[in-house]
Enzyme design. Structure first.
Site, PDB file in Angstrom:
ATOM      1  N   SER A  29       0.826  -1.210   0.000  1.00  0.00           N
ATOM      2  CA  SER A  29       0.000   0.000   0.000  1.00  0.00           C
ATOM      3  C   SER A  29       0.858   1.257   0.000  1.00  0.00           C
ATOM      4  CB  SER A  29      -0.923   0.004   1.223  1.00  0.00           C
ATOM      5  OG  SER A  29      -1.848  -1.042   1.176  1.00  0.00           O
ATOM      6  N   ARG A 129     -13.385  -7.066 -11.845  1.00  0.00           N
ATOM      7  CA  ARG A 129     -13.684  -6.358 -10.597  1.00  0.00           C
ATOM      8  C   ARG A 129     -14.421  -5.050 -10.877  1.00  0.00           C
ATOM      9  NH1 ARG A 129      -8.335  -6.340  -6.957  1.00  0.00           N
ATOM     10  NH2 ARG A 129      -9.826  -5.560  -5.418  1.00  0.00           N
ATOM     11  N   SER A 174     -13.704   1.376   2.460  1.00  0.00           N
ATOM     12  CA  SER A 174     -12.773   1.097   1.366  1.00  0.00           C
ATOM     13  C   SER A 174     -11.692   2.167   1.332  1.00  0.00           C
ATOM     14  CB  SER A 174     -13.493   1.053   0.019  1.00  0.00           C
ATOM     15  OG  SER A 174     -12.549   0.970  -1.043  1.00  0.00           O
ATOM     16  N   GLN A 176      -9.364   2.214  -0.811  1.00  0.00           N
ATOM     17  CA  GLN A 176      -9.142   2.538  -2.215  1.00  0.00           C
ATOM     18  C   GLN A 176     -10.070   3.658  -2.675  1.00  0.00           C
ATOM     19  OE1 GLN A 176      -9.534  -1.068  -4.476  1.00  0.00           O
ATOM     20  NE2 GLN A 176      -7.767  -2.049  -3.525  1.00  0.00           N
ATOM     21  N   ASP A 327      -7.493  -7.923   4.073  1.00  0.00           N
ATOM     22  CA  ASP A 327      -6.690  -8.795   3.217  1.00  0.00           C
ATOM     23  C   ASP A 327      -6.193 -10.042   3.941  1.00  0.00           C
ATOM     24  OD1 ASP A 327      -6.879  -7.318   0.866  1.00  0.00           O
ATOM     25  OD2 ASP A 327      -5.206  -6.022   1.424  1.00  0.00           O
ATOM     26  N   LYS A 354     -12.837  -8.898  -4.042  1.00  0.00           N
ATOM     27  CA  LYS A 354     -11.391  -8.727  -4.119  1.00  0.00           C
ATOM     28  C   LYS A 354     -10.884  -9.368  -5.417  1.00  0.00           C
ATOM     29  CE  LYS A 354     -10.044  -6.480  -0.398  1.00  0.00           C
ATOM     30  NZ  LYS A 354      -9.186  -5.291  -0.499  1.00  0.00           N
ATOM     31  N   ARG A 358     -13.112 -14.180  -2.214  1.00  0.00           N
ATOM     32  CA  ARG A 358     -12.206 -14.856  -1.299  1.00  0.00           C
ATOM     33  C   ARG A 358     -12.926 -15.744  -0.286  1.00  0.00           C
ATOM     34  NH1 ARG A 358      -7.627 -10.039  -0.579  1.00  0.00           N
ATOM     35  NH2 ARG A 358      -6.395 -10.691  -2.385  1.00  0.00           N
TER      36      ARG A 358
END
Length: 450
Positions: A29, A129, A174, A176, A327, A354, A358
């Site tokens: 990151s 995604r 999030s 992101q 994660d 993701k 997952r």
């Protein structure tokens, strides 16, 4: 390992204890952000400890395409000569972000408030995604996006010619999305405000402040309010990237489940918005200790020592912890399979969008290895079988997902029978030295014929 090309099947089997020092790569990151902020600063930013996995290398290549000078000096050492906020040039070719959701979404934010266009694509996983969670708020600045059905790559972003500042409430936790909006706000006049109901990793806010941006954060009844004043001149920095806690999770968790193990992982970033896994493991009874606590580059850092823990107990992981360990749930589910009792993970629906779904990937693989699993859209439950209790003996589908592949290989180091993954190639996107590092600790890994 290559994250692209022919599959690389791999098998892990039980051996002796894991021991030694695991020097995991730099934080992914922070590595992405160091390149991005260096490209938007005026002058020379020097970076040491950069993760040289494929995801980050794709971001470096993208910054070159937008006009920054990005030079590799040696192992982990890079120099970026930036073009300033709003100084991105229009790229001459498609920007391929490979497997990196972080890379593509943050780069979209960087260019969305400049009067240029760019087309983005990625590998099969990334093209599946959703990008709407980023393009929707970027549209509020005046940017336009044109992609495949469902808001998927390949996608062209047309940057705003006259951007306006935005006030945006992030609908789901999030980092992101939050970061993309803040990065877009850099080149918008006035103040851009982002409100997140649950705090997510704050590397973007820390690094913005370090590069000289005017940014404030406070808590309110609405949530965490982040206010950024646009159109600053970012000042170049010298950045030492701490080691990645998400990568450290694999040797740490493997040591906890392999009998007799004692592994030290030095220099791990312990940002509170990233350290949820380690808190959870300690709550389960793991022998995990923090040594030499210190601060480097504005981030808390420590050395982690993990020892075999034969009496870990299943717990209920609080849903509000999910953003700080999103994660790490795949490898946590492996540890849970070797604990006693039931581990309940709630508030984890983000895992379904993701690099792969997952929850489904781990559930199907663990079931094939003999574990009992329960799941719904937002919940993942593993019934532990105790130390050494997982039968194994199956091949798990990695689904082009680096964390799924590494999680099952760690499981195979402690299961009764070997565990294989159909493709370990994607591990290169985040942890290119996983295979030799784990073998140096004593793990038995073998590339197998497909």
């Amino acid at each position: 390992m290559s994250g692209h090309g022919d599959p690389i099947p791999m098998t892990a089997r039980k051996g002796g204890p894991l021991s030694g020092v695991a020097e995991v790569p730099g934080d992914k990151s922070i590595s992405h952000r160091a390149l991005l902020f260096g490209a938007m600063a005026v002058g020379e930013t020097r970076i040491t400890g950069l993760l040289e996995g494929q995801d980050v290398l794709d971001t470096a290549k993208a910054m070159r395409a937008f006009g920054a000078e990005v030079s590799h000096l040696g192992h982990g050492e890079w120099v970026v000569n930036g073009v300033g906020v709003g100084g991105f040039a229009e790229p001459q070719d498609v920007i391929d972000c490979g497997n990196s959701g972080t890379g593509v979404r943050l780069i979209m934010g960087c260019m969305a408030t400049s009067p240029i266009s760019a087309t983005f694509t990625g590998d099969a996983s990334l093209r599946g995604r959703p990008m709407g969670r980023v393009t929707d708020p970027l549209a509020l600045f005046g940017a336009r996006s044109y992609g495949r059905q469902g808001g998927r790559l390949p996608m062209t972003i047309v940057g705003a010619e006259n951007p306006v500042p935005v006030r945006y409430v992030v609908p789901v936790p999030s980092a992101q999305v939050k970061s993309a909006v803040l990065l877009a706000g850099l080149n918008a006049p006035g103040q851009t405000v982002v409100i997140e109901k649950e705090a997510t990793r704050d590397h973007t806010e820390r690094m913005l402040a370090g590069f000289g941006a005017e940014i404030t954060t406070h808590d309110s009844p609405e949530g965490r309010v982040i206010t950024l004043t646009g159109q600053p001149e970012l000042k170049p920095q010298t950045i030492a990237v701490p080691r990645d806690p998400s990568s450290a999770a694999f040797p740490v968790c493997a040591a906890l489940i392999v009998p007799g193990s004692d592994v030290l992982v030095p220099g791990i970033g312990l940002n509170p918005t990233r350290a949820g896994l380690f808190t959870t493991l300690q709550e389960m009874g793991a022998e995990l200790t923090f040594e030499n606590l210190r601060e480097e580059g504005g981030e808390p850092v420590a050395d982690l020592r993990a020892r075999f823990s034969d009496n870990m107990q299943g717990i209920e992981v609080p849903p509000e912890r999910a953003p700080s360990m999103i994660d790490e749930y795949p490898i946590l589910s492996v540890v849970a399979a070797f604990a006693n009792g039931k581990t309940v993970m709630r508030g984890v629906k983000e895992l379904r969008v993701k690099e792969s779904d997952r929850i489904d990937a781990m559930a199907r693989g663990l079931e094939a290895c003999g574990a009992t699993i329960e799941e719904d859209e937002d919940t993942f439950i593993v019934r532990g079988m105790g130390a050494g209790g997982l039968p194994g003996g199956a091949t798990a589908q990695a689904r082009l997902d680096h964390r799924i592949a590494m999680s099952f290989l760690c499981a195979g180091m402690a299961s009764q029978q070997p565990i294989s993954v159909d493709d370990a190639g994607p591990i290169a996107t985040s942890f290119p030295i996983f295979e030799p590092l784990m073998e140096s600790l004593g793990a038995h890994l073998a590339r197998t014929k497909s």
